[in-house]
Design an enzyme around this catalytic site. Structure first.
Site, short mmCIF file in Angstrom:
data_model
loop_
_atom_site.label_atom_id
_atom_site.label_comp_id
_atom_site.label_asym_id
_atom_site.label_seq_id
_atom_site.Cartn_x
_atom_site.Cartn_y
_atom_site.Cartn_z
N GLU A 175 0.87 -1.49 -0.21
CA GLU A 175 -0.01 0.19 -0.05
C GLU A 175 1.13 1.32 -0.09
OE1 GLU A 175 -3.14 0.09 2.98
OE2 GLU A 175 -3.79 -2.00 2.54
N GLU A 370 -4.87 -8.79 1.14
CA GLU A 370 -5.70 -8.30 2.72
C GLU A 370 -7.07 -8.19 2.15
OE1 GLU A 370 -4.03 -4.99 4.63
OE2 GLU A 370 -1.95 -5.62 4.13
C1 FCB Z 1 -3.93 -1.96 5.50
C2 FCB Z 1 -2.59 -2.35 6.05
C3 FCB Z 1 -2.54 -3.56 7.17
C4 FCB Z 1 -3.77 -3.46 7.97
C5 FCB Z 1 -4.94 -3.14 7.63
C6 FCB Z 1 -6.12 -3.18 8.18
O1 FCB Z 1 -4.15 -0.82 5.08
O2 FCB Z 1 -1.71 -2.81 4.80
O3 FCB Z 1 -1.21 -3.51 7.90
O4 FCB Z 1 -3.14 -2.36 9.04
O5 FCB Z 1 -5.05 -2.36 6.74
#
Ligand code: FCB
Length: 518
Positions: A175, A370
């Site tokens: 990210e 994620e």
């Molecule tokens: C993302 C991050 C991860 C975590 C999630 C909830 O943006 O990459 O580390 O904090 O959010």
């Protein structure tokens, strides 16, 4: 790589054979041991120790203590039956000052971690940068300094040389949009700067870091090595026709500003000039490096954003000003659920992003690196964590992912965030995202209901029908509630029996004053 049988119950949504089920974490969020074995200071150590920056004064000093407990954590992965583990490497453990002398003990830690995963037939998926810049490099200008991209490429090459043949997939950056935006523009993340020009420079240098590192790693990795990047993408939905343009601009500024350079080698024309790197920073050859083909794209998906026109002086319930867009607000649409962090729950958003990516980069393997939700989890008197919201969230998003695959998207794996509760950046320990509940006082890990659910998915390579009539939810209920002690106990590992939800003694829990997406 996979443990799944590829079968699944009748009526269930089956995933393709070889689909990679995993789980995700990152170093600063779980490791702790910040002063151990020669680790150097990172910007998150500095930031979390700065009063007022993190909810409740929480820090990652101890976190889940996974630096010491990683072997126990293998047990959690094993109990889930996953075939992959996405973790990150802390730059300042390997190169305490960001460059120069290598810290062998730091490198050896990751060597052991990776070896342990492989022994258990779990594919190591390593993120090279998950937001922990060595403080020494920040002191030299951080990501606003082009030199940081070069130092990153050297660090990535070192990892590729030392660990390369043992790692199944490399993710250069996690990210980068959040690193540039929250880190340098709005200041809610480390290093906490609030300067548009620094953020624009950081944007380019993060992308350049990805490009330089990809080239440097390819030069030393065995052929066939998999290199990609994880981007956080969210559909921007316009609430009304009048806000359609604002939505397109927001999409350019929040999503396409990283996606477009990586896929096509150009910055999105619709983004406002002050957010884009000035041409003086873009040297000949940069965009070619940045857009060199990746082997896969990692997608971090949590929620869509809704925008509409709104009065910043007279906000309605659920509205938040869209920063730097006077007269435009984000809002929570009626009827759509949202999590305790105010993140809208809309699995269709995941489907839409997957389809859009597939149209834009046809056939490129995609991994959801994620996906998950924070909830007010607690241990009930019987020692269970019945996180119904998370089971619903995962079920809905896996259903969306399955439909995207059915419709031709080359989705190859899924890594929920997160294996266990951890340090949620500026939100500290108040936001629990884990499949495993962590009692931060004792460091015991306890499987939540969602762990039982996800284990069933990963092991069967299919999404069970959760229809009550089918016995789905009831079956999970029974397992999680102890009706089927054997099924539930199988998820717990040594030292992971039930525990109370007592807060860590050192970190007082106060009301949150932080903003931002994490
Ligand atoms: C993302 C991050 C991860 C975590 C999630 C909830 O943006 O990459 O580390 O904090 O959010």
């Amino acid at each position: 790589m996979n443990r799944n049988s590829g079968d699944g119950a009748p009526g269930a949504h089956r995933f393709p054979p070889g689909f990679l089920w995993g789980a995700s974490t990152s170093a600063y969020q779980i490791e702790g041991a910040v002063h151990e074995d020669g680790r150097g200071q990172s910007i998150w150590d500095t930031f979390s120790h700065t009063p007022g920056k993190v909810h409740g004064g929480d820090t990652g000093d101890i976190a889940c203590d996974s630096y010491h407990r990683y072997e126990d954590d293998f047990g959690l992965l094993g109990a889930l039956g996953v075939g992959g583990y996405r973790f990150s490497i802390a730059w300042s453990r390997v190169l305490p000052s960001g460059d120069g002398e290598v810290n062998q003990r730091g490198l050896d830690h990751y060597r052991r971690l990776i070896a342990g995963l492989r022994e258990r037939d779990i594919a190591p998926v390593a993120t090279v940068y998950h937001w922990e810049l060595p403080q020494a490099l920040e002191d030299r200008g951080g990501w606003a300094n082009r030199d940081t991209a070069c130092r990153f490429a050297e660090y990535a090459e070192l990892l590729a040389r030392e660990l390369g043949d043992q790692v199944a997939m490399w993710i250069t950056l996690n990210e980068p949009q959040q690193a540039a935006d929250q880190g340098y523009r709005i200041g809610t993340h480390a290093p906490g700067k609030t300067d548009m020009a620094l953020a624009a420079a950081a944007t380019h240098h993060l992308l350049l870091a990805h490009g330089l590192a990809t080239a440097a790693m390819r030069a030393v990795l065995p052929s066939g090595a998999q290199i990609g990047i994880s981007l956080d993408l969210h559909p921007i939905r316009a609430g009304t026709d009048a806000s359609a343009h604002a939505a397109e601009v927001a999409d350019a500024e929040q999503n396409r500003i990283f996606l477009e350079p990586v896929l096509h080698g150009s910055y999105p024309g619709l983004a406002r000039a002050e957010l884009l790197p000035p041409s003086a920073l873009i040297e000949p050859g940069d965009m070619t490096l940045i857009s060199a083909p990746v082997d896969f794209l990692g997608l971090n998906y949590y929620s869509p954003h809704y925008v509409r026109l709104g009065d910043w002086e007279d906000l309605r319930r659920g509205e938040t000003p869209l920063a730097d867009h006077p007269g435009v607000v984000t809002y929570l649409p009626d009827g759509l659920p949202h999590t305790i962090m105010g993140w809208i729950v809309e699995p269709d958003g995941l489907y839409d992003v997957l389809r859009a990516l597939d149209r834009e980069a046809p056939g490129l393997p995609l991994y959801i690196t994620e996906n998950g939700c924070a909830a007010d989890d607690y241990v009930d008197p019987e020692g269970r964590v019945n996180d119904f919201e998370r089971v619903d969230y995962l079920e809905g998003h896996l259903d969306a992912a399955w439909h995207a695959i059915e419709d031709g998207v080359n989705l190859a794996g899924y890594f929920p965030w997160s294996l266990m509760d951890n340090f949620e950046w500026a939100r500290g320990y108040q936001c629990r995202f884990g499949l495993y509940y962590v009692d931060f006082g004792t460091q015991r890990r306890l499987p939540k209901k969602s762990a039982a659910f996800y284990a069933e998915v990963a092991r069967s390579n299919s999404l069970p029908s959760l229809d009550k009539g089918d016995g789905g939810v009831d079956r999970l209920d029974a397992a999680a509630a102890g009706g089927d002690r054997a099924a539930y106990a199988a998820l717990a590992t040594d030292g992971c029996e039930s525990s109370s939800s007592s807060p860590r003694s050192s970190a007082a829990r106060k009301a949150s004053t932080t903003t931002g997406s994490n």
